[in-house]
Design an enzyme around this catalytic site. Structure first.
Site, PDB file in Angstrom:
ATOM      1  N   GLY A  76      22.878   5.716 -13.526  1.00 30.51           N
ATOM      2  CA  GLY A  76      22.355   4.374 -13.385  1.00 30.51           C
ATOM      3  C   GLY A  76      21.759   4.160 -12.000  1.00 30.51           C
ATOM      4  N   GLY A  77      20.994   3.078 -11.861  1.00 26.85           N
ATOM      5  CA  GLY A  77      20.442   2.730 -10.557  1.00 26.85           C
ATOM      6  C   GLY A  77      18.988   3.135 -10.396  1.00 26.85           C
ATOM      7  CE1 TYR A  79      12.121   7.637  -7.680  1.00 29.92           C
ATOM      8  CE2 TYR A  79      11.455   5.328  -7.698  1.00 29.92           C
ATOM      9  CZ  TYR A  79      11.275   6.629  -8.110  1.00 29.92           C
ATOM     10  OH  TYR A  79      10.241   6.943  -8.954  1.00 29.92           O
ATOM     11  CE1 TYR A  81      16.700  12.746   2.223  1.00 27.83           C
ATOM     12  CE2 TYR A  81      18.539  11.687   3.352  1.00 27.83           C
ATOM     13  CZ  TYR A  81      17.657  12.745   3.224  1.00 27.83           C
ATOM     14  OH  TYR A  81      17.733  13.808   4.091  1.00 27.83           O
ATOM     15  CB  ILE A 148      28.308   3.012  -6.142  1.00 26.09           C
ATOM     16  CG1 ILE A 148      29.218   2.694  -4.955  1.00 26.09           C
ATOM     17  CG2 ILE A 148      29.110   3.348  -7.402  1.00 26.09           C
ATOM     18  CD1 ILE A 148      30.275   3.701  -4.676  1.00 26.09           C
ATOM     19  CB  CYS A 178      19.834   1.018  -4.241  1.00 29.13           C
ATOM     20  SG  CYS A 178      20.826   2.506  -4.057  1.00 29.13           S
TER      21      CYS A 178
END
Length: 223
Positions: A76-77, A79, A81, A148, A178
């Site tokens: 889930g979520g 981009y 790094y 997360i 995110c």
């Protein structure tokens, strides 16, 4: 290094960097093995060479400068790094044996990381409406120090969290981390709390019992 965190959970801490695609393949294989009862649960600590990863909600407009490889992660979520100086914790637990509550799992992971960073001198918190682990940066503003991102398949968890120990923070400017562009990214070293991967892992391990207990459901007090 592989050993046991509990009787049923393996703990693995890597010293060498593991390429992201290789880690993803290993994680998916372990997920299947856990679901089929052929391998113990696993907490896997490691670092990656520089890479941008795209979650299932990633927006191409938030990939600003793809200077590193971009990999679809399946979690889930949006981009994120990953790179040297950032400690990753991949958590593969069987929620069939731990309450079948994904929200409790995510909340418990957040609490585990927040408590560990507190033990190392960095006060952190959740921030409603903003994904990640947050702290006060050197300029006094809120900034993200950890991310997360999870996936659950056949009730077995995958992916987990990342914490910035001492990465090159300029590498985050290639994306909108995110999907949140109004707040910055910071690290333990930037905040004056430099630590080694080994010291971070040990602090996390010391808090692992509380984390696993929270997944019982009896102690998962959600806000």
């Amino acid at each position: 290094m592989d050993d046991l965190l509990t009787d049923s959970v393996e703990w693995r801490a890597e010293k060498a960097r593991v390429p992201y695609r290789e880690a993803l393949e290993q994680m998916e294989a372990r997920n299947r093995a856990i679901a089929e009862g052929e391998a113990p649960e696993l907490v896997w600590m490691l670092e990656h060479p520089p890479v941008y990863t795209a979650g299932t909600s990633a927006d191409g407009a938030e990939l600003l400068d793809p200077r590193f490889e971009v990999v679809e992660a399946g979690r889930g979520g949006r981009y994120t790094y990953h790179g040297p100086g950032q400690r990753i914790g991949y958590i593969m637990l069987d929620l069939k044996e731990r309450g079948r509550d994904v929200r409790c799992f995510v909340h418990s992971v957040e609490g585990w990381v927040i408590a560990t960073l507190g033990d190392l001198g960095v006060e952190c918190w959740r921030s409603e409406g903003r994904i990640g682990i947050w702290t006060r940066d050197v300029d006094g503003r809120e900034a993200k120090i950890g991310a997360i991102g999870v996936r659950v398949r056949r009730w077995v968890t995958m992916h987990g969290f990342s914490v910035n120990l001492d990465p090159d923070l300029s590498h985050f400017t290639g994306i909108v981390p995110c999907g949140i562009d109004e707040f910055g990214v910071t690290s333990m070293a930037r905040l004056g709390h430099a630590t080694t991967p080994e010291a971070f892992d040990e602090a996390l391990r010391q808090r692992a019992g509380d984390f696993l207990a929270a997944l019982s459901g009896k102690e998962c007090a959600l806000p």
